[in-house]
Each structure stands twice: as C-alpha cells, then as structure tokens.
Design an enzyme around this catalytic site. Structure first.
Site, mmCIF file in Angstrom:
data_model
loop_
_atom_site.group_PDB
_atom_site.id
_atom_site.type_symbol
_atom_site.label_atom_id
_atom_site.label_comp_id
_atom_site.label_asym_id
_atom_site.label_seq_id
_atom_site.Cartn_x
_atom_site.Cartn_y
_atom_site.Cartn_z
ATOM 1 N N TYR A 103 0.855 -1.202 0.000
ATOM 2 C CA TYR A 103 0.000 0.000 0.000
ATOM 3 C C TYR A 103 0.888 1.248 0.000
ATOM 4 O O TYR A 103 1.791 1.369 0.833
ATOM 5 C CB TYR A 103 -0.865 -0.070 1.267
ATOM 6 C CG TYR A 103 -1.812 1.053 1.508
ATOM 7 C CD1 TYR A 103 -2.852 1.327 0.633
ATOM 8 C CD2 TYR A 103 -1.699 1.827 2.672
ATOM 9 C CE1 TYR A 103 -3.749 2.352 0.896
ATOM 10 C CE2 TYR A 103 -2.597 2.843 2.944
ATOM 11 C CZ TYR A 103 -3.613 3.104 2.047
ATOM 12 O OH TYR A 103 -4.496 4.111 2.317
ATOM 13 N N LYS A 201 -11.756 -0.520 6.347
ATOM 14 C CA LYS A 201 -12.278 -1.121 5.123
ATOM 15 C C LYS A 201 -13.398 -2.104 5.458
ATOM 16 O O LYS A 201 -14.481 -1.701 5.791
ATOM 17 C CB LYS A 201 -11.129 -1.769 4.349
ATOM 18 C CG LYS A 201 -9.944 -0.795 4.104
ATOM 19 C CD LYS A 201 -10.283 0.300 3.127
ATOM 20 C CE LYS A 201 -9.300 1.473 3.108
ATOM 21 N NZ LYS A 201 -7.941 1.138 2.819
HETATM 22 C C1 PLP Z 1 -6.778 1.754 3.279
HETATM 23 C C2 PLP Z 1 -5.667 0.841 3.513
HETATM 24 C C3 PLP Z 1 -4.781 1.052 4.573
HETATM 25 C C4 PLP Z 1 -4.840 2.263 5.447
HETATM 26 O O1 PLP Z 1 -6.023 2.403 6.170
HETATM 27 P P1 PLP Z 1 -6.457 3.843 6.683
HETATM 28 O O2 PLP Z 1 -7.445 3.548 7.749
HETATM 29 O O3 PLP Z 1 -7.031 4.567 5.506
HETATM 30 O O4 PLP Z 1 -5.242 4.522 7.199
HETATM 31 C C5 PLP Z 1 -3.768 0.143 4.759
HETATM 32 N N1 PLP Z 1 -3.629 -0.920 3.953
HETATM 33 C C6 PLP Z 1 -4.457 -1.151 2.935
HETATM 34 C C7 PLP Z 1 -4.232 -2.347 2.077
HETATM 35 C C8 PLP Z 1 -5.495 -0.279 2.676
HETATM 36 O O5 PLP Z 1 -6.296 -0.483 1.634
#
Ligand code: PLP
Length: 387
Positions: A103, A201
């Site tokens: 990421y 997510k």
């Molecule tokens: C969105 C995401 C993150 C970070 O999450 P946040 O809560 O937006 O900081 C980390 N890893 C992956 C694979 C992501 O899709």
C-alpha cells in the site's frame, strides 16, 4: 455544599449499567480509583481512559477471536497500525524487507520516517521465491512486511513458507491483511507474527470510520505492540470502537455477498474485448490463483483489471461514464468504487507490465447485474476513444 460543588458531583450514575447487546460507549479520560493503593496499581486497575474503556475492550476481544490472537492493539487508522507496529518492533540499525506491491502510504512512511530513524528499508519483488528472500536476507533484517494479495495489483506471496523460513532465522513477519479482513485468511494460523488490518475497510464496512489493528500471539510481541501504543499516545474513541464492532457483526454475510458478486463481475469482464487481463486471485486462471486456493477460504470484492492499451482520454472516459460505481479511493464499504491505478505504480522498485492501464474495482452490495450494465456503458465510452 455550595451550588458550584453540587453541580460538579450531581447526576452521576450510581447503578450498574443496563445490559444492552452492544457495549456501553463510555466517555472518559479520568478513571476514578477505589482507594489510594489502587492509584499506582496498574496491574489490577485501569487508571486512565487513554487505554480505552468498555467499547474498545470489547472490540479488542472480538478481534482477538477473529484473528485467533492473544493480544490486539487498536490504532486511529490503518496506516497508523502499520507504522505503529513497525515503530514498536524495529530500531536503529535494523533492516526491514517490504514487499514492493505494498500500500503506497506504507512506502512513504518507510522511506521518510523509518529511514530517518536509522532503519534500512529494502523492497522485494512479490514474486521472489521464499527461500531466496529469506536466504539472502542480511543479518540485520529484523522484519519482513507482506501484503498478500496486494491491494492494487493483487500479487500474492507464499505467506506460510516465508513465515516458517523467517522464524527459523529469528526474523519477524508482519502482514497487511486488509484484503482478507481476518476472515478469509488468518495469518497467525500460518505462522505470521503480526496480522495488521485497516478496520476502516471491510470490518467497519460502512465507509465512515477510521481504525486499524495489529494482532499477535507471541507474548513478547503483544507486549511490544501494547507498549508502542502507550509510548506513542495513540487512542481511539469509544464511538468509533462501537461502530467498528457493529460492522464486525455483519462481516461474514457482507463478505460472502461481495465476494460472490465480485467474482461474477470479474468473470464477465474477462470476456469483454476491451479488457486485456484480469487480476483477481480467486478467479481460476488469474495470477497466483493456486496460492489463494491453498490458503484462503473466500474472496472479498476488490480486484483489478487491465484495459487494452489506449490513450489516457479513453481510460478517463471509461471512469467518467460509470454511474453506479463511484470514483474514490478506499474500499470495503457497502458501495462499489473504481479508480485508475497507474500513477500509484510509479514509485515501485520492480515495475511490471500489466498489459495496459490498470483499473481497480471494489464491488459493493448492489445487484451485480446493475454493476455489469454500468461497466458495459463505461467500456462503450472507452471503445469510442480507443484506437
Ligand atoms: C486503506 C488501507 C490502509 C490504510 O487504512 P487507513 O485507515 O485509511 O489509514 C492500509 N492498507 C491497505 C491495504 C489499505 O487499503
């Protein structure tokens, strides 16, 4: 007592709280201790609210069950969970091996913060064989950070093999497990030391809360992670913990529906003449399908595909013609989303040709027929401008 004093002490609940299905959302920085001896008895008393109250504790408990963990730490975002775990477990002079499909904000953290504190960061091709990866690691390597499948280009690593080889050399393994949300793949069962998630997510599931978690079994690792939270001063609110816990209750049913819809949309896309390649590890014939089939028990709704090479205007026309899919970063919520990926691939150390402009789709809870019709309209708009 005077009115001033009475107002400070009035309206305090004396009764035990009613027992609702969800935890109470307690708000409090101050925690009142029962007697003088309890003030400095951290082992037996929660002495300050920053460590989290009932909702946070219930969420940690539920996540420990999900991940098969002995300890779970909570962070104010997913990126904070990854940076937090690395800051807690790495020190000056250490080297960390980071998978190249990681990421992108993680790469930014590694390159701008970890390096500044004397940690060497080396990126490796996600296709590197596990014995080569671990065999060629220098003695300074303290951690290997994985992301499988990667959330942009969906390459997988042989996680159990890497974890076993790393353990034999005393190297920690950590994984960004957001794609599997702790339910499709349980890293700790496969020998990984730290399973990290952006709860923002799928676990949250409604695109309205930020949070991250790190889960571990080894008591020493659990301790280091918890100390890290304390040292850095991170805290999450009871309201946010409650919202994430509420999302967790429906995670399996949302995942099942979104995974199935995603596979249907992906299989349909693969047959469209405008599509050059599909990147969905759960779809037979796609890259790394065998690894997925061996280790995972399902799919989420996030995958990628490459359009046949065309001018940028055609790619933009595809995205702009979509009306059911929103254009937006993030994923794991109830809604379908699309982005183009190529600008995010630029900093990679091991660039790869995906066969054309890479698009990422997140399939939400809409009817997949409506999503397919939307994509067909988008591909029509693309075809008008593709040469
Ligand atoms: C969105 C995401 C993150 C970070 O999450 P946040 O809560 O937006 O900081 C980390 N890893 C992956 C694979 C992501 O899709």
């Amino acid at each position: 007592m005077s009115d001033d004093t009475r107002l400070i002490h009035a309206g305090k609940h004396a009764e035990p709280l009613a027992r609702t299905v969800g935890p109470p959302i307690q708000k409090g920085s101050t925690v009142l201790l029962p007697n003088a001896a309890a003030l400095y008895d951290d082992a037996n008393h929660l002495t300050y609210g920053r460590a989290g109250l009932s909702a946070q504790a219930c969420l940690q408990d539920a996540l420990a069950t999900l991940e098969g963990a002995d300890g779970v730490t909570l962070y104010p975002s997913g990126i904070a969970a990854i940076s937090g775990a690395m800051l807690a477990l790495l020190g000056a002079g250490d080297e960390v091996l980071v998978v190249d499909n990681v990421y992108k904000p993680v790469r930014r953290f590694c390159d701008s913060v970890l390096k500044r504190f004397g940690v060497t960061v080396s990126y490796f091709d996600p296709a590197t064989a596990p014995d080569r990866l671990v065999g060629e690691a220098s003695d300074a390597v303290r951690m290997i950070l994985l992301e499988s499948p990667g959330s942009l280009s969906f390459e997988m690593q042989d996680v159990p093999a890497i974890a076993a080889l790393a353990k034999a050399r005393g190297i920690l393994t950590a994984i960004d497990n957001t794609w599997a949300a702790g339910i499709l793949f349980r890293p700790l069962d496969h020998g990984v030391d730290v399973s990290i998630q952006a709860l923002t997510k799928y676990v949250g599931g409604h695109s309205d809360v930020f949070m991250g978690s790190a889960a571990a079994r080894d008591p020493a690792v659990v301790r280091r992670l918890a100390d890290g939270i304390n040292h850095m001063g991170w805290a999450v609110s009871g309201e946010d913990a409650y919202a994430i816990l509420r999302g967790l209750r429906t995670l399996p049913v949302r995942m099942e529906r979104q995974g199935a819809s995603g596979l249907r949309v992906a299989a349909w896309l693969r047959d469209q003449p405008e599509v050059a390649a599909l990147f969905h590890p759960a779809l037979p014939g796609c890259p790394d399908h065998a690894l997925w089939a061996r280790d995972f028990k399902g799919a989420c709704g996030l995958f990628g595909f490459a359009l046949r090479p065309a001018p940028e205007a055609a790619v933009d026309a595809f995205l702009d013609a979509l009306t059911v899919f929103g254009l937006g970063f993030s994923w794991g919520g109830f809604e379908s989303l699309a982005i183009s990926c190529d600008p995010q691939l630029k900093p990679r150390r091991f660039p790869k040709d995906y066969g054309g402009p890479l698009i990422r789709l997140h399939v939400g809870l809409e009817d997949p027929d409506d999503l397919i019709a939307d994509l067909r309209a988008g591909l029509d708009a693309y075809a008008r401008l593709a040469v």
